[in-house]
Design a protein around this motif. Sequence first.
Motif, mmCIF file in Angstrom:
data_model
loop_
_atom_site.group_PDB
_atom_site.id
_atom_site.type_symbol
_atom_site.label_atom_id
_atom_site.label_comp_id
_atom_site.label_asym_id
_atom_site.label_seq_id
_atom_site.Cartn_x
_atom_site.Cartn_y
_atom_site.Cartn_z
ATOM 1 N N VAL A 1 18.472 10.030 5.860
ATOM 2 C CA VAL A 1 17.914 10.386 7.024
ATOM 3 C C VAL A 1 16.327 10.500 6.877
ATOM 4 N N ARG B 1 21.311 7.661 9.039
ATOM 5 C CA ARG B 1 22.851 7.874 9.224
ATOM 6 C C ARG B 1 22.953 9.199 9.600
ATOM 7 N N ILE B 2 23.206 9.165 10.833
ATOM 8 C CA ILE B 2 23.203 10.633 11.820
ATOM 9 C C ILE B 2 24.323 10.521 12.614
ATOM 10 N N SER B 3 25.360 11.443 12.407
ATOM 11 C CA SER B 3 26.352 11.691 13.346
ATOM 12 C C SER B 3 26.209 12.932 14.559
ATOM 13 N N TYR C 1 26.704 13.542 8.864
ATOM 14 C CA TYR C 1 27.022 12.180 8.574
ATOM 15 C C TYR C 1 28.719 12.149 8.572
ATOM 16 N N THR D 1 32.557 9.850 9.022
ATOM 17 C CA THR D 1 33.543 8.651 9.470
ATOM 18 C C THR D 1 34.781 9.203 9.678
ATOM 19 N N ARG E 1 32.844 12.982 5.503
ATOM 20 C CA ARG E 1 31.854 14.178 6.242
ATOM 21 C C ARG E 1 30.947 14.905 5.289
#
Length: 123
Positions: free
Chosen positions: A2, A27-29, A101, A103, A107
């Motif tokens: 990030v 890469r940000i969730s 981040y 998936t 996490r």
Amino acid sequence: QVQLVESGGGLVQVGGSLRLSCAASGRISRINGMGWYRQAPGKQRELVAAISSGGSTNYADSVKGRFTISRDNAKNTVYLQMNMLKPEDTAVYYCNADVTYSTVSYRRTNNYWGQGTQVTVSS
């Protein structure tokens, strides 16, 4: 990874205003807490203001009533509106963020810093 990119610093006279921005990318969730810190020459880095993901704010006593932190979650951006600036506000201002981040099977939350932007208040 990030990246946090700050902008908006500069030279201003006593009593003036500046608005700092910090945009996060990569890469940000989810961006959790965000904040602004500052470090003056010969001094330790200190918290200026912080804002939670829900919008709750916290300020250093020295800036209460003069600075306002806000965020735009859609833009992954945090702002710091600085009014009634004083010479003692002169410092390098750093953006900070806790970023998650994730998936389906992964996490992770990490803390990131921006590169800093100089704010100089002249008398």
